[in-house]
Design an enzyme around this catalytic site. Sequence first.
Site, mmCIF file in Angstrom:
data_model
loop_
_atom_site.group_PDB
_atom_site.id
_atom_site.type_symbol
_atom_site.label_atom_id
_atom_site.label_comp_id
_atom_site.label_asym_id
_atom_site.label_seq_id
_atom_site.Cartn_x
_atom_site.Cartn_y
_atom_site.Cartn_z
ATOM 1 N N HIS A 68 0.960 -1.274 0.090
ATOM 2 C CA HIS A 68 0.053 0.033 -0.156
ATOM 3 C C HIS A 68 0.891 1.171 0.052
ATOM 4 C CE1 HIS A 68 -3.963 1.634 1.687
ATOM 5 N NE2 HIS A 68 -3.329 2.790 0.989
ATOM 6 N N ASP A 312 0.716 2.412 3.769
ATOM 7 C CA ASP A 312 -0.143 3.721 3.345
ATOM 8 C C ASP A 312 0.675 5.107 3.175
ATOM 9 O OD1 ASP A 312 -2.339 5.050 2.602
ATOM 10 O OD2 ASP A 312 -3.368 5.119 4.537
ATOM 11 N N GLY A 331 -3.120 11.832 5.227
ATOM 12 C CA GLY A 331 -1.861 10.815 4.706
ATOM 13 C C GLY A 331 -0.565 11.392 5.394
#
Length: 446
Positions: A68, A312, A331
């Site tokens: 990811h 991520d 993020g």
Amino acid sequence: MADPADSSRVTLVIRGGTVVGPEGLRRVDVAISGTTIAAVAESIEPPSGATVLDAAGCLVGPGLVDLHAHLRQPGREEAETVESGARAAALGGYTAVVAMPNTEPPIDSAGVAKEVLALGAGCPAEVAVAGAITVGRAGTALAPMGELAALGVSLFTDDGAGVQDGGLMRRALDYAKGLGVTLAQHCEEERLAAGGAMHEGCWSSRLGIPGVPAAAEEAMVARDVSLSRLTGAAVHFLHLSTAGSVELVRRAKAEGLPVTAEAAPHHILLTHDLVAGYDPVFKVNPPLRPAEDVAAVVAGLCDGTVDAIATDHAPHAPETKDVPFDEAPPGMLGLQTALPLAWEVLSPHLSPERVFALMSSQPAVIARLTATDPRLVGHSAQGGPVEVGVTANLCVFDPTAATVVDPAGLASRSRNTPYAGRTFTGAVRHTVLRGEAVVIDAVAQR
Ligand SMILES: [Zn+2]
């Protein structure tokens, strides 16, 4: 122990390390010939001309695999490129990353997938791509998954958004099962999450920031567990962050459903009170949660409910992140800090083999990267083990050295790390990709 019979062809030797393998730890040297591990033995004398990597005090494990990573290309090159992201990955001990499809344009067609795969060729970590489940990630019509699967794409997700329409998700699962690919869900019920910018709880009330309830994640995990039962298709749950989600996956696995799950490094360390300073660097989706949720995610990794740590990694250029908390995009960077962070959190509970499995062999299985796929040119078998005959994708990690996080020193084009100034115990020392030392003493070689 003897040198390999054909030692003249040995091109690289890793000396003095401890190999992390399924049968435990072994104090051995590793010799590599070309792209392949040629010998694993107690003492290997490097032939002249071979590169020698000092691994004294280090663990030698399989190269890490990230399920990811947001590499932002095409479309947001000011935040990251495939090349800068792959370099950050290599410095973090990764030899393969799966690039998420929420680019501009999104990876919802063979053309864009081919473009990203071409950008990944020659990078210091292998770059696979995930395809979008729906056209434009808009959640209304299925993307041409067959066309993407024909390129070797094996993971599909609308990440950044969950597939809201249960009927469409059911059809996507039926289709995915036929193609032999896996759907990965960003678990977020949009109407429950609407307007939220952090976890809904005591801190969101105190700070006056609209919250996202844990139920927004858990409702979609529960729906997709039901859809996996209905269709028999595999579902991978992205970045699980709540105790309730972990428990739903635990029960689904106990039932024998083909579900897998990942957790992000920040969700096993950071908690929602960090938002108290309104610093957007702590804004992420799913949001940082209370300590009970963090403990539940760690417990899920320890008992096998959660299969993988996935970064991520989500770069954002400073001008987009330096805005009020409510307006900032969610993020955080993750590729260069994931292993030291995971080591710090998990090594008191898990053996080195288990920590490496969560970051290498298990994600490699989920992304179907354990064997060479002839459709993926330039890609090799990932996830180990560190044994003779296996492709030399390796991570050499010093568990006692310090990683001091300096945002300015990161390889990413962005600086949005929540760990600025923090010191982790453990540091990636060398990374070997297909037999080539692409990181030596924490310095990228290309
Ligand atoms: Zn996501």
